[in-house]
Design an enzyme around this catalytic site. Structure first.
Site, PDB file in Angstrom:
ATOM      1  N   LYS A  76       0.856  -1.183   0.000  1.00 33.03           N
ATOM      2  CA  LYS A  76       0.000   0.000   0.000  1.00 33.03           C
ATOM      3  C   LYS A  76       0.893   1.234   0.000  1.00 33.03           C
ATOM      4  O   LYS A  76       1.968   1.229   0.625  1.00 33.03           O
ATOM      5  CB  LYS A  76      -0.890  -0.025   1.247  1.00 33.03           C
TER       6      LYS A  76
ATOM      7  N   SER B 196      -9.991  -0.808   6.909  1.00 36.65           N
ATOM      8  CA  SER B 196      -9.387  -0.543   5.599  1.00 36.65           C
ATOM      9  C   SER B 196      -8.694  -1.732   4.936  1.00 36.65           C
ATOM     10  O   SER B 196      -8.316  -1.634   3.776  1.00 36.65           O
ATOM     11  CB  SER B 196      -8.393   0.614   5.697  1.00 36.65           C
TER      12      SER B 196
ATOM     13  N   SER C  64      -9.651   1.693   2.780  1.00 35.44           N
ATOM     14  CA  SER C  64      -8.775   2.475   1.935  1.00 35.44           C
ATOM     15  C   SER C  64      -7.726   1.639   1.199  1.00 35.44           C
ATOM     16  O   SER C  64      -7.099   2.145   0.268  1.00 35.44           O
ATOM     17  CB  SER C  64      -8.059   3.519   2.793  1.00 35.44           C
TER      18      SER C  64
END
Lengths: 489, 119, 503
Positions: free
Chosen positions: A80, A179, A155
């Site tokens: 990420k 997330s 996210s």
């Protein structure tokens, strides 16, 4: 024949270790997937093919030299874009950090390198991890590989989509209020948030420090366990990193759950739940019962306030964590004749609307005259919530709930309504607020073919039982991951 | 606690965020609805012993050993403006007395004098 | 016609009665090897931005880890000041924007400081007085912003960012400029005794902000409280006294102008300008910040258990006031000598070791100034002069035994000992500085002196004791200053009384 990109991490590691294929073969197969898919789903923000090949060749060289490059030798892993990575951008999906280049690795990135992983690149995310759909990325949304009209969740949407579409077998995400688990559920994969403190946050760009945890995304439980084992463990650079030893996950052996108590918290099955989700999770519960688990209803009344507590605590911490983006040392800088002008213009231009909203909310909750009513009170409710969670999980081993109230929603559907977007996190924030581990597993599809996630939670440091129950369910349900159809050219 | 445009502008100033009047209007609407939801928390009655916030059973410290610092080039390389030695920013304040000086020699500590209250 | 009474005398303004209330906030840089929350070295005067890392630059994802030694140093100071130590302490974030504050917040301590209460004893002409303390806490230092005269940029150096600081806040118990100076002197002595800070105000590792107001006796027995003024940029012990004096004058003048309405004013911050010896307004209370303090989530609260307390206590040596008393008691020093010797711990340590090695306490005490002068000249600490307490004691003993004159010892022997590391006996021999104790030689020199100066001899015999001085001078000159004055005196007196013509 099974393509290399279809294989899971453990089988790739085995093939490379036995030299049936090279790390470079594996890297090329996945680079090709990235090439054919990424334009359609925008899972990756940055991939540097030359660098990927260099890393893969280095693994092959080590094997040829008789060395053991580690448990993930040659396995591609995506990161990420909020994990600090030496020599690569770390944008956090924000204009603010568009040109930032770290000269150091996050703890988990170092661990991956030491384990021989090949770092595929950085994945898309909601700006500074604030969002539940990856639509808040300054660089455009990631689309759900199963239906590109829909969101991947967020996210960590880029990581989830990359794993689901076979661009990588493994990815790391971060989970502050759901997330990792929510996008895993929306993309039909496994996503796990570890106990707070199990994985070092050093190098994870902070959103809400007391809630953030880094965790694995994979296409099956065993792969997730493998990745967690590589990244978990004490790191002296993070004062909140636990000194406990990491439990051995998936020792193998019995799949029976005889004697295991599973609690069903009634509050997680409210009216807001989509009927298909309710039914599918109900079926998963029945499968666990068939394995011998004792199922009982439990109650966690304070979790009804989870969203309210979360949307005070997280923005408050964020408002402070994001104060460092000021135009001075490494961010975008706006115009300004005085330093004050420079600040407001840098931050005004650098941050997107959702980040601004949360900074304002957090600044408000901490500001003079409001602290006690908001932040102070929320922390007390949080403490009580945690005490309640601990009381209940003394009586049961794991809690079972849906991961999300609905399947993946449409892109744009909730963008005009921040509160509706926030309420999507209702079932996931509890684990963060209580510091507890939680995992989302695919447990079926909706009539539209969209994945539905099953969530299991355990008391803190209960990773062992959590993975055991997850693996047993996965085996019982005989769920084989089905890749999304190829995008039409 | 209702939030209006002025309140948004006050908070934005604290947070050093440029917010146009139109944005402030929209943000006030969003924040007002969010805060209304959050305000439901006020009704939560807590047991006297509502639990501790610390779930750490450990103290984590560092021994006092110095390590390597970044090279100056690495420290400065991501900055918007430097002179090769310092980070440069627009002028902070006009100081009386002129001379180049470090205005912070005694600035840490801020406005906390006499925290003890009225005297 | 009756005499008109004289008009009443024009009322001369009677200065109002008032009390001065001064509290002092002190920030001390702790002398650790590394910074408070990262491993960057703590060093003064390095080239700008060469002592930074992701943590103290506030880079995305970097995290603070507290320095254990810094905690122990602060605990030791809190113990020495008799603060109540927190059982559970924690860090808090103080949020504000400034270019030299990399994270946009300073890690500090709000409601659970390491130490609460406590006391520092100050010594003034009026004796010893306790000043109560409010609190002691740890925080991190900021970087430095350098503002150009002209031009429109400020330059930022972050070497100092993250240096461990201890903040000590006193109650407003200080009542004069002299007491304010004495407070700083005492605190500085304490931190040097504890060896936790250089306490050097010029280098900024001890910074102080006095806050000052007056309680003025107003009409009808009311008390008028002037608004509290905090003064910044005070960079020496002397200037803290100046700041207090200037503020008292200024606040009195304000009272003279405004009367009781002065109490309605706002708290403010002023700067001390040492070029013009004045204070100037920096900001009023209305501009005060909203720091949005909240608990630092990156650092778990810390339980100060028995292991911490034991280690901290081990770091607390015998403190100046206790040591002064003991030196008076044990070594028979005067209060004055004891105070002089005990002001700095290295001096007191050196002194005591020398006495244990056999030097007399009084002479050794008198020597300490001389030693410190050398230390200052060389910019070296006392224990690195090349003369340890043992060899120093040997020198003192030689002087006491009359083997060498004090002056010669101080001027010739001590410097050479420092240079060459030789033993004092060896130097005295080599330089031929030994005092002449050979009576035969002295008897003949004394006889010569008397023969050459019959008037002085006669004067002495007539009872003028001081006449002996002239004779002694002659003998000393004759022997090149090496004669032991005590022996010369004895010999002269003997000759003069024995050969008295009247006897």
């Amino acid at each position: 024949m099974t393509e290399l990109w279809q294989r899971d991490a453990r089988s790739l590691a085995e093939l490379i270790r036995t030299r049936e294929v090279t790390a470079l073969d594996v890297a090329e197969a996945h680079l090709e997937r990235v090439l054919s898919w990424n334009d359609h789903i925008e899972a990756f923000l940055h991939v540097e093919p030359a660098q990927v090949r260099r890393e893969a060749r280095e693994i092959d060289r080590l094997f040829e030299a008789g060395a053991d490059p580690g448990p993930l030798a040659g396995v591609p892993v995506a990161l990420k874009d909020n994990l600090s990575t030496r020599g690569a951008p770390t944008t956090c999906g924000s204009r603010m950090l568009e040109t930032y280049n770290a000269s150091w690795d996050a703890h988990v990135v170092s661990r991956l390198r030491e384990a021989g992983a090949v770092l595929m690149g950085k994945t898309n995310m909601d700006e500074f991890a604030m969002g539940s759909s990856t639509e808040n990325s300054a660089f455009g949304p990631t689309c759900n590989p199963f239906d590109r009209e829909r969101t991947t969740g967020g996210s960590s949407g880029g990581s989830a989509a990359a794993v689901a579409a076979g661009l990588v077998p493994l990815a790391l995400g971060s989970d502050t209020g759901g997330s990792i688990r929510q996008p895993a559920a929306f993309c039909g994969i496994v996503g796990m948030k570890p106990t707070y403190g199990l994985v070092s946050r050093y190098g994870l760009v902070a959103f809400a420090s007391s809630l953030d945890q880094i965790g694995p995304l994979a296409r099956n439980v065993a792969d997730a366990a493998l990745l967690l084992t590589v990244i978990a463990g004490h790191d002296p650079r993070d004062a909140t990193s636990s000194v406990r030893s990491v439990p051995e996950l998936l020792k193998g052996g019995t799949e029976s759950l005889r004697g295991v108590r599973i609690g069903i918290p009634t509050e997680f099955f409210d009216e807001g739940l989509a009927p298909e989700v309710r039914a599918t999770v109900g079926a998963a519960q029945a499968a666990l019962a068939r394995l011998g688990a004792e199922i009982e209803e439990v109650s966690l009344p304070l979790t009804r306030h989870g969203i309210a507590v979360y949307y005070i605590v997280a923005p408050s911490e964020a408002s402070s964590n994001l104060a460092r983006y000021d135009g001075v040392r490494y961010t975008l800088r706006g115009e300004g004749r005085s330093v004050l002008d420079m600040y407001v213009s840098s931050r005004g231009e650098g941050f997107g609307p959702e980040v601004k909203r949360r900074i304002l909310l957090g600044t408000f909750a901490l500001s003079s005259g409001y602290y006690d009513a908001y932040y102070g009170h929320a922390q007390k409710v949080r403490a009580a919530m945690r005490a309640e969670f601990e009381r209940v999980t003394e009586k049961v081993d794991v809690l079972l709930a849906p991961t999300t109230p609905t399947v993946a929603f449409r892109l744009g559907e909730k963008m005009q309504d921040p509160l509706a977007m926030y309420l999507n996190d209702a079932l996931t924030v509890t684990a963060n607020l209580c510091g507890a581990p939680a995992i989302s597993l695919p447990c079926g599809r909706s009539s539209d073919g969209l994945p539905i996630g099953l969530q299991l939670m355990a008391p803190r440091f209960g990773e062992e039982i959590l993975f055991r129950v997850a693996a047993a369910y996965e085996a019982e349900a005989a769920r084989k991951f089905a890749f999304p159809p190829e995008p039409s050219k | 606690m209702p939030i209006d445009r002025d309140e948004v502008l006050r908070i934005a100033a604290l947070a050093r965020l440029r917010v146009s009047p139109e944005e402030a209007e929209a943000l006030a609407g969003d924040l007002d609805r969010i805060v209304a939801h959050i305000d439901s928390l006020r009704e939560v009655e807590l047991p006297d012993d509502s639990g501790s916030l610390t779930y750490f059973d450990q103290d984590v410290h560092r021994e006092d050993r110095a390590g390597e610092s970044l090279s100056r080039d690495d420290a400065l390389k991501n900055a918007a403006e430097t002179d090769g030695e310092f980070f440069l920013v627009p002028q902070v304040v006009d100081k009386p007395g002129g001379k180049t000086r470090d205005d912070r020699a005694t600035r840490s500590g801020g406005d906390d004098a006499g925290r003890g209250g009225d005297r | 016609m009756t005499a008109t009474p004289p008009p009443p005398p024009a009322s001369t303004p009677v200065p109002p009665k008032y009390r001065v209330l001064v509290g002092i906030e002190v920030h001390l840089q702790l002398r650790t090897r590394s910074k408070m929350f990262c491993r960057c070295p703590v060093r003064f005067g390095s080239p700008p931005n060469t002592l930074t890392c992701p943590v103290c630059l506030g880079m995305p994802g970097a995290l603070p880890v507290p320095n254990r030694d810094a905690m122990l140093m602060a605990l030791a100071l809190a113990t020495a000041m008799q603060c109540e130590l927190a059982e559970l302490t924690k860090f808090d974030r103080k949020n504000y924007f400034y270019p030299d504050l990399p994270k946009g917040y300073q890690i500090s301590q709000l409601d659970r400081p390491l130490g609460s209460g406590g006391v520092i004893e100050i010594i003034t002409e009026d004796g010893v007085r306790p000043i109560r303390l409010q609190r002691l806490h740890i925080e991190e230092d900021t970087g430095k912003s350098l503002h150009e005269d002209a031009g429109n940029v400020s330059r930022v150096d972050l070497n100092r960012a993250g240096t461990p600081l201890v903040e000590v806040v006193s109650e407003p118990d200080i009542t004069s400029a002299a007491e304010a100076r004495a407070y700083l002197t005492a605190l500085r002595a304490l931190v040097r005794y504890l060896d936790i800070s250089d306490g050097n105000m010029q280098e900024g590792n001890l910074r102080c902000e006095p806050n000052i107001n007056l309680h003025i006796e107003g009409p009808g027995g009311t008390t008028i409280k002037t608004p509290i003024v905090e003064v910044k940029n005070v960079n020496s012990v002397r200037n803290v006294g100046r700041a207090v004096t200037l503020e008292v004058e200024r606040q009195l003048a304000e009272y003279a102008a405004l009367g009781p309405a002065v109490a309605d004013g706002h708290r403010s911050t002023r700067g001390y300008d040492d070029t013009h010896d004045r204070t100037f307004l920096m900001r009023r209370k209305e501009d005060a910040h909203d720091y949005r303090y909240f608990p630092e989530p990156d650092i778990p609260p810390i339980t100060i258990g028995s292991a911490w307390l034991r280690e901290a206590a081990e770091r607390v040596p015998e403190l100046p006031h206790a040591r002064r008393a003991r030196f008076v008691e044990e070594y028979g020093l005067s209060d004055y000598d004891a105070d002089q010797v005990c002001r700095e711990r290295p001096t007191a340590d050196f002194f005591e070791q020398a006495v244990k090695a056999g030097a007399g306490a009084k002479p050794a005490a008198n020597w300490m100034d001389e030693l410190n002068r050398h230390a200052n000249e060389r910019g070296a600490p006392l224990d690195q002069l090349g003369v340890g307490p043992e060899r120093f004691a040997a020198l003192v003993k030689m002087v006491e035994a009359g083997k060498i004159a004090h002056k010669a010892a101080a001027r010739e022997v001590l410097p050479r000992m420092m240079e060459t590391g030789e033993e004092p006996e060896q130097i005295v021999d080599e330089l031929g500085l030994g005092q002449i104790d050979d009576s035969a030689l002295l008897w003949s020199a004394a006889q010569d002196a008397i023969d050459q100066n019959p008037k002085a001899a006669a004067d002495f015999r007539a009872g003028k004791e001081q006449a002996l001085g002239a004779l002694m001078g002659l003998v000393m000159r004759e022997t090149g200053g090496k004669a032991n004055p005590k022996v010369v005196r004895r010999v002269l007196v003997e000759i003069l009384t024995e050969s008295d013509p009247e006897n």
